[in-house]
Motif scaffolding. Structure first.
Motif, PDB file in Angstrom:
ATOM      1  N   GLN A 220      -3.411  19.369   4.797  1.00 28.62           N
ATOM      2  CA  GLN A 220      -2.184  19.801   5.468  1.00 28.62           C
ATOM      3  C   GLN A 220      -1.615  21.045   4.796  1.00 28.62           C
ATOM      4  OE1 GLN A 220       0.349  16.369   5.334  1.00 28.62           O
ATOM      5  NE2 GLN A 220      -0.705  15.343   7.024  1.00 28.62           N
ATOM      6  N   LYS A 221      -1.619  21.088   3.486  1.00 27.65           N
ATOM      7  CA  LYS A 221      -1.121  22.257   2.747  1.00 27.65           C
ATOM      8  C   LYS A 221      -1.969  23.486   3.047  1.00 27.65           C
ATOM      9  CE  LYS A 221       2.031  20.344  -0.046  1.00 27.65           C
ATOM     10  NZ  LYS A 221       3.391  20.684  -0.127  1.00 27.65           N
ATOM     11  N   ARG A 222      -3.292  23.292   3.066  1.00 26.90           N
ATOM     12  CA  ARG A 222      -4.187  24.422   3.373  1.00 26.90           C
ATOM     13  C   ARG A 222      -3.946  24.945   4.782  1.00 26.90           C
ATOM     14  NH1 ARG A 222      -9.645  21.894   0.776  1.00 26.90           N
ATOM     15  NH2 ARG A 222      -9.166  22.421  -1.390  1.00 26.90           N
ATOM     16  N   ALA A 223      -3.801  24.033   5.732  1.00 31.46           N
ATOM     17  CA  ALA A 223      -3.577  24.430   7.125  1.00 31.46           C
ATOM     18  C   ALA A 223      -2.246  25.162   7.259  1.00 31.46           C
ATOM     19  CB  ALA A 223      -3.609  23.211   8.031  1.00 31.46           C
ATOM     20  N   LEU A 224      -1.231  24.686   6.570  1.00 25.69           N
ATOM     21  CA  LEU A 224       0.071  25.338   6.612  1.00 25.69           C
ATOM     22  C   LEU A 224      -0.003  26.726   5.999  1.00 25.69           C
ATOM     23  CD1 LEU A 224       3.087  25.122   7.266  1.00 25.69           C
ATOM     24  CD2 LEU A 224       3.423  24.121   4.996  1.00 25.69           C
ATOM     25  N   LYS A 225      -0.715  26.841   4.892  1.00 27.72           N
ATOM     26  CA  LYS A 225      -0.858  28.135   4.219  1.00 27.72           C
ATOM     27  C   LYS A 225      -1.583  29.128   5.129  1.00 27.72           C
ATOM     28  CE  LYS A 225      -2.201  30.055  -0.231  1.00 27.72           C
ATOM     29  NZ  LYS A 225      -2.809  29.778  -1.535  1.00 27.72           N
TER      30      LYS A 225
ATOM     31  N   MET B 130       0.805  -1.225   0.000  1.00 24.25           N
ATOM     32  CA  MET B 130       0.000   0.000   0.000  1.00 24.25           C
ATOM     33  C   MET B 130       0.838   1.276   0.000  1.00 24.25           C
ATOM     34  SD  MET B 130      -1.656   0.101   3.755  1.00 24.25           S
ATOM     35  CE  MET B 130      -1.147   1.449   4.769  1.00 24.25           C
ATOM     36  N   ASN B 131       2.080   1.205   0.429  1.00 27.39           N
ATOM     37  CA  ASN B 131       2.910   2.409   0.445  1.00 27.39           C
ATOM     38  C   ASN B 131       3.335   2.851  -0.946  1.00 27.39           C
ATOM     39  OD1 ASN B 131       2.803   2.628   3.222  1.00 27.39           O
ATOM     40  ND2 ASN B 131       4.598   1.330   3.505  1.00 27.39           N
ATOM     41  N   ASN B 132       3.071   2.030  -1.949  1.00 34.11           N
ATOM     42  CA  ASN B 132       3.481   2.345  -3.307  1.00 34.11           C
ATOM     43  C   ASN B 132       2.329   2.782  -4.203  1.00 34.11           C
ATOM     44  OD1 ASN B 132       6.389   1.623  -3.207  1.00 34.11           O
ATOM     45  ND2 ASN B 132       5.466  -0.252  -2.439  1.00 34.11           N
ATOM     46  N   TYR B 133       1.185   2.986  -3.626  1.00 35.05           N
ATOM     47  CA  TYR B 133       0.017   3.413  -4.391  1.00 35.05           C
ATOM     48  C   TYR B 133      -0.592   4.647  -3.723  1.00 35.05           C
ATOM     49  CZ  TYR B 133       0.309  -1.057  -6.703  1.00 35.05           C
ATOM     50  OH  TYR B 133       0.743  -2.121  -7.425  1.00 35.05           O
ATOM     51  N   ILE B 134      -1.246   5.455  -4.516  1.00 33.35           N
ATOM     52  CA  ILE B 134      -1.911   6.636  -3.983  1.00 33.35           C
ATOM     53  C   ILE B 134      -3.375   6.297  -3.747  1.00 33.35           C
ATOM     54  CG2 ILE B 134      -2.532   7.604  -6.227  1.00 33.35           C
ATOM     55  CD1 ILE B 134      -1.681  10.346  -4.968  1.00 33.35           C
ATOM     56  N   CYS B 135      -3.926   6.845  -2.696  1.00 33.05           N
ATOM     57  CA  CYS B 135      -5.353   6.645  -2.461  1.00 33.05           C
ATOM     58  C   CYS B 135      -5.986   8.013  -2.175  1.00 33.05           C
ATOM     59  CB  CYS B 135      -5.609   5.663  -1.319  1.00 33.05           C
ATOM     60  SG  CYS B 135      -5.204   6.282   0.315  1.00 33.05           S
TER      61      CYS B 135
ATOM     62  N   ASN C  44      -6.397  13.666   0.024  1.00 34.30           N
ATOM     63  CA  ASN C  44      -7.157  14.640   0.810  1.00 34.30           C
ATOM     64  C   ASN C  44      -6.386  15.101   2.041  1.00 34.30           C
ATOM     65  OD1 ASN C  44      -9.250  14.487  -1.035  1.00 34.30           O
ATOM     66  ND2 ASN C  44     -10.413  13.000   0.173  1.00 34.30           N
ATOM     67  N   GLU C  45      -5.687  14.186   2.709  1.00 27.32           N
ATOM     68  CA  GLU C  45      -4.895  14.558   3.882  1.00 27.32           C
ATOM     69  C   GLU C  45      -3.789  15.536   3.509  1.00 27.32           C
ATOM     70  OE1 GLU C  45      -3.418  10.965   5.626  1.00 27.32           O
ATOM     71  OE2 GLU C  45      -5.393  10.374   6.403  1.00 27.32           O
TER      72      GLU C  45
END
Length: 156
Positions: A136-141, A121-126, A131-132
């Protein structure tokens, strides 16, 4: 009625051990190089399968481990309809084993056995992970944004 251990053993000797021995005895006919220890390893695996036993094998680089376990393993999978699972330490090795398994099936002229490559599972995107990361990017911004006073804006 469950077959006796003796009849089960005879069956697996005839359907797995003997074909495995024959394959490795004539390995040069398959455009493969004979490797020290490979035949013994394959026969040990085939015999363990026939005896319904587990086996742990340690072998050095270049001994031909892939074919030594793939050949009897694919025979077993064909006979029982049950999958064999081979776990590796790297994606590259897993991909190599898929190629080797396909070659083994061509040698056996049994290409209808499915081969599945699972990379973990670490080699695939879900979607959940995507969304996480977005959140995280929005919260950091938001945390780095601040409003400047008129005086501060003039200084910029």
């Amino acid at each position: 009625m469950e077959p006796s251990a003796k009849s089960r053993r005879k069956y697996f000797d005839r359907t797995i051990v003997k074909p495995t021995f024959s394959f490795f005895e004539n390995i040069n006919d398959h455009d493969l190089a004979e490797r020290d220890g490979q035949t013994n390893m394959a026969l040990d695996i085939a015999e363990a399968v026939g005896a319904n036993e587990q086996i742990v094998v340690e072998a050095g680089v270049g001994i031909g481990k892939s074919f030594a376990y793939l050949y009897p393993g694919t025979l077993l999978a064909s006979l029982t309809g049950r999958p064999i699972v081979i776990s590796t330490s790297s994606i590259a090795l897993s991909e190599q084993l898929v190629d080797d398994a396909q070659r083994v099936l061509r040698f056996r002229q049994n290409s209808n056995l499915p081969i599945v490559l699972g990379k973990g599972m670490n080699n695939y995107i879900c979607q959940r992970r995507v969304n996480e990361v977005i959140e995280q990017k929005r919260a950091l911004k938001k945390s780095t944004q601040r409003s400047f006073s008129a005086k501060e804006r003039l200084m910029l």
